[in-house]
Design an enzyme around this catalytic site. Structure first.
Site, PDB file in Angstrom:
ATOM      1  N   TRP A  77      10.598   0.479 -27.635  1.00 52.54           N
ATOM      2  CA  TRP A  77      11.821  -0.103 -28.207  1.00 52.54           C
ATOM      3  C   TRP A  77      12.268   0.807 -29.346  1.00 52.54           C
ATOM      4  O   TRP A  77      11.459   1.196 -30.193  1.00 52.54           O
ATOM      5  CB  TRP A  77      11.609  -1.521 -28.753  1.00 52.54           C
ATOM      6  CG  TRP A  77      12.870  -1.992 -29.415  1.00 52.54           C
ATOM      7  CD1 TRP A  77      14.003  -2.418 -28.780  1.00 52.54           C
ATOM      8  CD2 TRP A  77      13.168  -2.000 -30.826  1.00 52.54           C
ATOM      9  NE1 TRP A  77      14.980  -2.695 -29.702  1.00 52.54           N
ATOM     10  CE2 TRP A  77      14.502  -2.449 -30.963  1.00 52.54           C
ATOM     11  CE3 TRP A  77      12.443  -1.672 -31.968  1.00 52.54           C
ATOM     12  CZ2 TRP A  77      15.130  -2.583 -32.200  1.00 52.54           C
ATOM     13  CZ3 TRP A  77      13.065  -1.796 -33.213  1.00 52.54           C
ATOM     14  CH2 TRP A  77      14.397  -2.252 -33.323  1.00 52.54           C
ATOM     15  N   GLU A  96      12.421  -1.604 -23.432  1.00 53.50           N
ATOM     16  CA  GLU A  96      12.980  -2.877 -23.923  1.00 53.50           C
ATOM     17  C   GLU A  96      14.412  -2.719 -24.419  1.00 53.50           C
ATOM     18  O   GLU A  96      14.684  -1.958 -25.347  1.00 53.50           O
ATOM     19  CB  GLU A  96      12.108  -3.405 -25.067  1.00 53.50           C
ATOM     20  CG  GLU A  96      12.607  -4.712 -25.665  1.00 53.50           C
ATOM     21  CD  GLU A  96      11.776  -5.188 -26.854  1.00 53.50           C
ATOM     22  OE1 GLU A  96      10.944  -4.410 -27.375  1.00 53.50           O
ATOM     23  OE2 GLU A  96      11.975  -6.344 -27.270  1.00 53.50           O
ATOM     24  N   LYS A  98      18.209  -4.359 -25.835  1.00 53.17           N
ATOM     25  CA  LYS A  98      18.629  -5.307 -26.863  1.00 53.17           C
ATOM     26  C   LYS A  98      20.146  -5.412 -26.839  1.00 53.17           C
ATOM     27  O   LYS A  98      20.830  -4.443 -26.511  1.00 53.17           O
ATOM     28  CB  LYS A  98      18.144  -4.792 -28.218  1.00 53.17           C
ATOM     29  CG  LYS A  98      18.314  -5.755 -29.360  1.00 53.17           C
ATOM     30  CD  LYS A  98      17.458  -5.310 -30.546  1.00 53.17           C
ATOM     31  CE  LYS A  98      17.620  -6.265 -31.701  1.00 53.17           C
ATOM     32  NZ  LYS A  98      16.591  -6.094 -32.715  1.00 53.17           N
ATOM     33  N   ASP A 108      13.019  -9.221 -23.644  1.00 46.90           N
ATOM     34  CA  ASP A 108      12.767  -9.988 -24.869  1.00 46.90           C
ATOM     35  C   ASP A 108      13.722 -11.177 -24.846  1.00 46.90           C
ATOM     36  O   ASP A 108      14.932 -11.007 -24.683  1.00 46.90           O
ATOM     37  CB  ASP A 108      13.008  -9.090 -26.090  1.00 46.90           C
ATOM     38  CG  ASP A 108      12.679  -9.779 -27.404  1.00 46.90           C
ATOM     39  OD1 ASP A 108      13.182 -10.891 -27.642  1.00 46.90           O
ATOM     40  OD2 ASP A 108      11.917  -9.194 -28.217  1.00 46.90           O
ATOM     41  N   HIS A 115      16.983 -11.074 -26.830  1.00 45.37           N
ATOM     42  CA  HIS A 115      17.825  -9.882 -26.765  1.00 45.37           C
ATOM     43  C   HIS A 115      18.998  -9.973 -25.805  1.00 45.37           C
ATOM     44  O   HIS A 115      19.496  -8.959 -25.319  1.00 45.37           O
ATOM     45  CB  HIS A 115      16.973  -8.664 -26.395  1.00 45.37           C
ATOM     46  CG  HIS A 115      16.103  -8.201 -27.522  1.00 45.37           C
ATOM     47  ND1 HIS A 115      15.436  -7.013 -27.518  1.00 45.37           N
ATOM     48  CD2 HIS A 115      15.801  -8.779 -28.712  1.00 45.37           C
ATOM     49  CE1 HIS A 115      14.745  -6.868 -28.635  1.00 45.37           C
ATOM     50  NE2 HIS A 115      14.950  -7.945 -29.376  1.00 45.37           N
ATOM     51  N   HIS A 141       8.737 -10.257 -23.793  1.00 45.03           N
ATOM     52  CA  HIS A 141       8.563 -10.476 -25.222  1.00 45.03           C
ATOM     53  C   HIS A 141       9.060 -11.884 -25.472  1.00 45.03           C
ATOM     54  O   HIS A 141      10.263 -12.116 -25.535  1.00 45.03           O
ATOM     55  CB  HIS A 141       9.388  -9.470 -26.032  1.00 45.03           C
ATOM     56  CG  HIS A 141       8.609  -8.251 -26.400  1.00 45.03           C
ATOM     57  ND1 HIS A 141       9.071  -7.319 -27.300  1.00 45.03           N
ATOM     58  CD2 HIS A 141       7.375  -7.833 -26.018  1.00 45.03           C
ATOM     59  CE1 HIS A 141       8.157  -6.370 -27.435  1.00 45.03           C
ATOM     60  NE2 HIS A 141       7.127  -6.644 -26.666  1.00 45.03           N
ATOM     61  N   ASP A 167      19.222 -12.443 -32.617  1.00 40.74           N
ATOM     62  CA  ASP A 167      17.846 -11.985 -32.443  1.00 40.74           C
ATOM     63  C   ASP A 167      17.040 -12.274 -33.708  1.00 40.74           C
ATOM     64  O   ASP A 167      16.879 -11.424 -34.570  1.00 40.74           O
ATOM     65  CB  ASP A 167      17.864 -10.475 -32.170  1.00 40.74           C
ATOM     66  CG  ASP A 167      16.479  -9.863 -32.232  1.00 40.74           C
ATOM     67  OD1 ASP A 167      15.559 -10.470 -31.695  1.00 40.74           O
ATOM     68  OD2 ASP A 167      16.337  -8.779 -32.822  1.00 40.74           O
ATOM     69  N   ASP A 180      13.841 -13.801 -33.888  1.00 37.57           N
ATOM     70  CA  ASP A 180      12.380 -13.735 -33.812  1.00 37.57           C
ATOM     71  C   ASP A 180      11.658 -14.907 -34.457  1.00 37.57           C
ATOM     72  O   ASP A 180      10.699 -14.719 -35.206  1.00 37.57           O
ATOM     73  CB  ASP A 180      11.886 -12.411 -34.409  1.00 37.57           C
ATOM     74  CG  ASP A 180      12.409 -11.215 -33.633  1.00 37.57           C
ATOM     75  OD1 ASP A 180      11.913 -11.004 -32.523  1.00 37.57           O
ATOM     76  OD2 ASP A 180      13.296 -10.517 -34.135  1.00 37.57           O
ATOM     77  N   ASP A 217       6.580 -11.979 -29.309  1.00 37.95           N
ATOM     78  CA  ASP A 217       7.270 -11.138 -30.289  1.00 37.95           C
ATOM     79  C   ASP A 217       8.084 -11.988 -31.249  1.00 37.95           C
ATOM     80  O   ASP A 217       9.227 -12.330 -30.970  1.00 37.95           O
ATOM     81  CB  ASP A 217       8.176 -10.116 -29.581  1.00 37.95           C
ATOM     82  CG  ASP A 217       8.826  -9.152 -30.568  1.00 37.95           C
ATOM     83  OD1 ASP A 217       8.415  -9.141 -31.744  1.00 37.95           O
ATOM     84  OD2 ASP A 217       9.751  -8.419 -30.163  1.00 37.95           O
TER      85      ASP A 217
HETATM   86  C1  RNT Z   1      12.953  -5.493 -31.844  1.00 37.86           C
HETATM   87  C2  RNT Z   1      12.136  -5.607 -30.614  1.00 37.86           C
HETATM   88  C3  RNT Z   1      10.746  -5.050 -30.715  1.00 37.86           C
HETATM   89  C4  RNT Z   1      10.043  -5.375 -32.013  1.00 37.86           C
HETATM   90  C5  RNT Z   1       8.588  -5.003 -32.044  1.00 37.86           C
HETATM   91  C6  RNT Z   1       8.026  -5.042 -33.415  1.00 37.86           C
HETATM   92  O1  RNT Z   1      14.153  -6.124 -31.724  1.00 37.86           O
HETATM   93  O2  RNT Z   1      12.091  -6.932 -30.201  1.00 37.86           O
HETATM   94  O3  RNT Z   1      10.014  -5.462 -29.627  1.00 37.86           O
HETATM   95  O4  RNT Z   1      10.163  -6.718 -32.325  1.00 37.86           O
HETATM   96  O5  RNT Z   1       8.407  -3.788 -31.440  1.00 37.86           O
HETATM   97 ZN    ZN Z   2      10.763  -7.405 -28.585  1.00 36.63          ZN
END
Ligand code: RNT
Ligand code: ZN
Length: 421
Positions: free
Chosen positions: A187, A228, A230, A261, A264, A288, A296, A298, A328
């Protein structure tokens, strides 16, 4: 085992047997599914790099300042030990390159070697755990421009290519040492804050960088590459170079894993619906699992409808071997160990519930066009005694049942975390 847990389980077992489900078999299957637990929830994506360490920066950020953040690899491992003692099953550790251990010496990211991860590997080996890995393309002066692998500056681009290559060697080493392939997820934060005019140039550079970085073939027995995408991030609001279409195409063309993810995508899109689409074309994917809140963000994974839908997609289609489940999220506003435990246990609870579903019966009804019964059963099953099965599983795996894990975390906070500055 506590009599009431056992009694409740027996009743639940009978109830599920009426639907043709053997709860013992379901729990045996649950035990086989590893969750890749992300190291970065433990220290707010800080890492242990000498000199370049610091804020997570570069497109991601943990918010909050709950006391007790792990400051050293030893502390982080101790915190992970604590979390793992509260999560049933055997799982994996997902490590970022910035968690290197270099004995106080500054080693830049293009120079890191397997030896800098030896302690982590030994730690995992002693527990029979596998590991997954991630190059760290953020929180570094060479990422300050907002571009890494897609940079138009050759020095910067080459530096990050070298980092990626070094990381593939480390990932291969982890896979060899631990006897299970390490999934290395790529990523990058690259993107434009404001409207760009040369999106194509940046994407062409990213493609060329990835080609160079991944040119050397590594045995899939040891190492797997994942990419990955986004939708947008901090500082890449107008254009993300590694968009979904970009990486979907890249993964297909090069036979890599696609990482999805859950935070994302557009807010009305769901990853649960994407799994069976992409698995028609790529062999394996990495998830993720996160919880988006408006963007996003988290957040710690909760037991919500989408989490259940993801678990159902995996289990209904027997995709356990093709879907690598990683977590994640990073929340620094609550006890970080509790965050790990809550998120991991929720992922497992969702898998447990999915394993208790009469999916063959539901598929038959659907094929017959009997949508009435399909809906009736789906709704009825939400209120079946899944909690009794989950509690029994926790007891069987020697981890606290119900909220008892929180007492353990509170004790640890009092005795260990609160003593850290
Ligand atoms: C960031 C991505 C990525 C990170 C990690 C720490 O938007 O989701 O995966 O969260 O690599
Ligand atoms: Zn991620």
């Amino acid at each position: 085992m506590n009599k009431s847990i056992q009694g409740a389980y027996q009743l639940a077992k009978e109830r599920y047997a009426e639907l043709g489900i053997d709860t013992d078999v379901a729990l045996e299957q649950l035990k086989q599914i590893p969750i890749s637990i992300h190291c970065w929830q433990g220290d707010d994506v800080g890492g242990f790099e000498v000199a370049e360490a610091g804020s997570s920066g570069g497109g991601i950020m943990a918010t909050g300042n709950y006391p007790g953040r792990a400051r050293t690899p030893e502390e982080l491992r101790a915190d992970l030990d604590e979390a793992l003692s509260l999560i049933p099953g055997t799982h994996r550790l997902n490590l970022h390159a910035c968690y290197m251990e270099t004995d106080g010496e500054f080693i830049d990211r293009d120079q890191i070697k397997p030896e800098h991860f030896k302690n982590w590997v030994e730690w995992a080996k002693a527990k029979g755990m596998g590991m997954d890995f991630n190059p760290t393309f953020f929180a570094h002066s060479k990422a300050d421009s907002g571009f890494t692998l897609s940079s138009n500056n050759d020095d910067i681009r080459n530096f990050w290519i070298a980092h990626g290559k070094a990381c593939r060697k480390i990932s291969e080493y982890m896979g060899k040492e631990l006897g299970t392939p390490s999934v290395m997820n790529i990523w990058i934060p690259d993107g434009f804050k404001d409207i760009p005019v040369d999106r194509n140039g940046a994407r062409a550079r990213l493609k060329a960088s990835l080609d160079e970085m991944c040119a050397e073939k590594v045995s899939p027995q040891y190492h797997l590459d994942a990419v990955e995408s986004k939708l947008f991030g901090l500082g890449s609001e107008s254009c993300v170079v590694g968009s979904h279409e970009f990486y979907m195409g890249y993964a297909l063309k090069n036979n890599l894993l696609l990482c999805l993810d859950t935070g994302h995508f557009h807010p009305t899109e769901v990853v649960s619906d994407k799994i069976s689409s992409v698995l028609q074309f790529v062999d394996e994917i990495l998830l993720h699992v996160s919880r988006p809140v408006r963007w996003d963000s988290d957040h710690v994974v909760t037991y919500n409808e989408e989490l259940l839908a993801i678990a159902q997609e995996i289990i209904r289609n027997k995709f356990q071997d093709r879907v690598h489940i990683g977590l994640d999220f990073f929340d620094a506003s609550i006890n970080r160990i509790a965050a790990w435990v809550i998120g991991s246990r929720n992922m497992l609870k969702a898998l447990c519930a999915a394993l208790l579903e009469p999916s063959e019966q539901l598929k038959t009804l659907e094929n017959e066009g009997n949508y009435t019964s399909r809906l009736a059963i789906l709704e009825e099953q939400k209120f079946l005694p899944v909690a009794a099965v989950w509690d029994y599983y926790c007891a069987q795996q020697n981890v606290p049942v119900g909220l008892a894990w929180l007492n353990e975390v509170e004790k640890y906070e009092k005795n260990i975390l609160n003593k850290r500055d």
